[in-house]
Write a protein that holds these residues in place. Sequence first.
Motif, mmCIF file in Angstrom:
data_model
loop_
_atom_site.group_PDB
_atom_site.id
_atom_site.type_symbol
_atom_site.label_atom_id
_atom_site.label_comp_id
_atom_site.label_asym_id
_atom_site.label_seq_id
_atom_site.Cartn_x
_atom_site.Cartn_y
_atom_site.Cartn_z
ATOM 1 N N CYS A 1 0.812 -1.217 0.000
ATOM 2 C CA CYS A 1 0.000 0.000 0.000
ATOM 3 C C CYS A 1 0.848 1.272 0.000
ATOM 4 O O CYS A 1 0.337 2.359 -0.228
ATOM 5 C CB CYS A 1 -0.919 0.008 1.222
ATOM 6 N N CYS B 1 3.606 -0.540 7.262
ATOM 7 C CA CYS B 1 3.603 -1.918 6.759
ATOM 8 C C CYS B 1 5.026 -2.400 6.501
ATOM 9 O O CYS B 1 5.394 -3.538 6.782
ATOM 10 C CB CYS B 1 2.771 -2.009 5.480
ATOM 11 N N CYS C 1 -2.611 -4.877 -0.194
ATOM 12 C CA CYS C 1 -1.315 -4.866 0.503
ATOM 13 C C CYS C 1 -1.134 -6.185 1.248
ATOM 14 O O CYS C 1 -2.017 -6.620 1.986
ATOM 15 C CB CYS C 1 -1.254 -3.692 1.475
HETATM 16 ZN ZN LIG Z 1 -0.183 -1.844 3.905
#
Ligand SMILES: [Zn+2]
Lengths: 477, 477
Positions: free
Chosen positions: B429, B434, B460
Amino acid sequence: MAEEKLPTRSENYSEWYNQLIQRAEMADYAPVRGCMVVRPYGWALWENMQQNLDKRFKETGHVNAAFPLLIPKSFLEKEKEHVEGFAPELAIVTIGGGQELEEPLVIRPTSETVIGYMYSKWIKSYRDLPVLINQWANVVRWEMRTRLFLRTLEFYWQEGHTAHATQKEAEEETLRMLDVYADFAEKEAAVPVIRGRKSATERFAGAKETYSIEAMMGDTRALQAGTSHFLGQNFAKAFDIQYLDLNNQLQHVWTTSWGLSTRFVGAIIMAHGDDQGLVLPPRLAPYQVVLIPIYKNDEERSKVMPVVEKLKAELSGFRLKVDDRSEVTPGFKFNDWELRGVPLRIEVGPKDVEKGTFAMARRDIPGRDGKSFVPQVNAARTVGDMLDQIQTGIFQKAVDFRKAHVFDPKSYDELKEVLQGGWAYSWWCGDAACEAKVKEDTKATTRNIPLDQEGGSGKCIVCGKPASEKVYFARAY
Amino acid sequence: MAEEKLPTRSENYSEWYNQLIQRAEMADYAPVRGCMVVRPYGWALWENMQQNLDKRFKETGHVNAAFPLLIPKSFLEKEKEHVEGFAPELAIVTIGGGQELEEPLVIRPTSETVIGYMYSKWIKSYRDLPVLINQWANVVRWEMRTRLFLRTLEFYWQEGHTAHATQKEAEEETLRMLDVYADFAEKEAAVPVIRGRKSATERFAGAKETYSIEAMMGDTRALQAGTSHFLGQNFAKAFDIQYLDLNNQLQHVWTTSWGLSTRFVGAIIMAHGDDQGLVLPPRLAPYQVVLIPIYKNDEERSKVMPVVEKLKAELSGFRLKVDDRSEVTPGFKFNDWELRGVPLRIEVGPKDVEKGTFAMARRDIPGRDGKSFVPQVNAARTVGDMLDQIQTGIFQKAVDFRKAHVFDPKSYDELKEVLQGGWAYSWWCGDAACEAKVKEDTKATTRNIPLDQEGGSGKCIVCGKPASEKVYFARAY
Ligand SMILES: [Zn+2]
Ligand SMILES: [Zn+2]
């Protein structure tokens, strides 16, 4: 660029030199005092010098490597004379990664020490010898009075470091590399040099003997353009570089080192330059030929450019620059490339197109005398021959200039007199006191005791005692 | 030399790497922690890389220059992100010529700042643009964990620094040089690479965008093998690099920088090396061919050597080493040159002399399968073709290896699993959180977002939110 006239050499040699380097965009001053930026035009000259020298080093059996920039300070202290020579000139790193270092590190002023340390790890047996390594590197020496190329805090050089089984081999290597430098200087840079031995006073810190090549600049001052050192076993003992000989006995090696630096760029500038600017030797010049189309309007341009393109193709074996800038006049371009020392200028105008000719102007011979009109056929051969003539011509000019400014004074008073505008080639007893007296009285130092001597003996020009060798005295850069 | 066996890669990859470099005499540890000596064999490889890259830079309009090693500390502080990135890694000179310096100097960790300062002096008008300069230099970064070639306090690299009138030109330059690196890596070094954009987290300190080429090593870890940065106007503003445009308005320039270093030598070692040692790509190998005469006695020797000499002459267009050492056996020589990764071995024995043949052994295919017996006639052509095959062969092998170790995990759990022994190519993403989670859980980082994407969109792999681009995750050197 060439907006204002350069100061002439006779007006102010030093200003001529400084301004020329900046206007020709050879180098510029860096933000740190005494450091320089070598600009693309200057670096292209140095790259040509590097390639030529590197080929010569490889042909004589050497290989390149890279040793570190940072050396423990204690290493320099291992060779007594070496540290005395270099301690005052060191740049010292005391902080790394935000921490005060336990042992300060020096930026290499030269690499005998760290290379000696590595050689002691690598050399075990006579089979490992000789070790013939060169490196192209930057070094830093904290000089107080600096000049672009001649003396800068950081400079670029190559340093050869060799280790041998015997004294004889090491001595031969020392002189072999001196000859490589001399041949390079004369054949490639067109700078005549004297090969000789330095006096003890002028020796490299830690060497048994230092040899140099010495060149005369346009103001008659001398410039040491390369040095080769026989180091004996000084560094071998300081760094314990030993090998097992054929009889299984441990022996110390014999080492040499030799270097030539960006200082030599200064020698080329001052040996050949004239009041119009640089005069670069064809064999090393970044551009050997500049080709300038001459036209007054689009119609003339459309006639001239096809011939320019044809010549460009035919001359592709040369380092050629076609200057087709439209925003400046041909006259501006002539001055600009004269300033930058391009050996040969070619002009192609509408009349040349009609006649099948082009004009050549030699940089080394100003005005009408240096200009000729030649047929376009066989252009590559014509240009090649002319570049050879220029190469030979500027060498001969430098030889003649030196000849006219080396004197053989008959008395100490005459010595002092000639040293105002030239070199003295005189008998010297070898005593450091005599050398010191000359320096005190004239600022001239002994340059070297040439290897090529006519023999015989005479009386020391200073003290009158018997002398078996002649030496060059000169004021030097 | 090859007295003991190397550790195998599967036993201990890291020890295999360290010992191989030292035994093959590529490099050695310098006395200062984290510094290296590049030995002649390693430096010869780097020189071939340099020459090849330098030609590519010049073909794309760049020229070389040399900027200073020492930079006033205050310069680094002018670009906020730049100083945050580099401050912890600086080596600082505080003493020069025996005196404490008024302003400490840093040894360049990279040269954007000092080059920016010079460009602000040189660039006045749109006519001065673009400025396309490269330098070959040493830089120092005070790294805590070091590895020969991969991460050393001092390393060697080239750094290109360009200035442009427009954003578009600067962006084009950034990608042009990325392509030069990728082409060099694949065609010359036979190392397949992914060209892509770095995440914001992994960006060069002070860049608007960083692009990289990423290669897979023999243990499946990734290595960033070259980077190209679009710097926007960050440095132009910090150093006031402005030009007068066509309308006589002052504008800030747009700059780029791009670098490839001796780290790439590590990439070549790890991309191709096997349990017998190095496997060097023919186009860059210091020696492309080693020729070993095989004989048992003087009679055989006198038969074999004339053929060796004849072959040596015929193969003079290649980088050829004739190993005629008498103190070691042919078997020792085979192992030695295998360790050193020479692409092709030629053997000439008494039977070959009779038959008019010689034996060729490919380094990349061990044993019988890589060995062939060929006629002495047309030797140069035979050898040239074989070197081309080897070059193609090791590239294909590396491509296949990478293909076998790049995964497309279906879940976060699977991502974590595949990252133990390969790369993951996954939707992301773009959120740094992340990225951080993957790093925390697996030690893998985002390598780059490849320029060549198949398009479309996905979820993602970490958070499941919509993602428009895929990224490579991998553990990296
Ligand atoms: Zn993500
Ligand atoms: Zn005397």
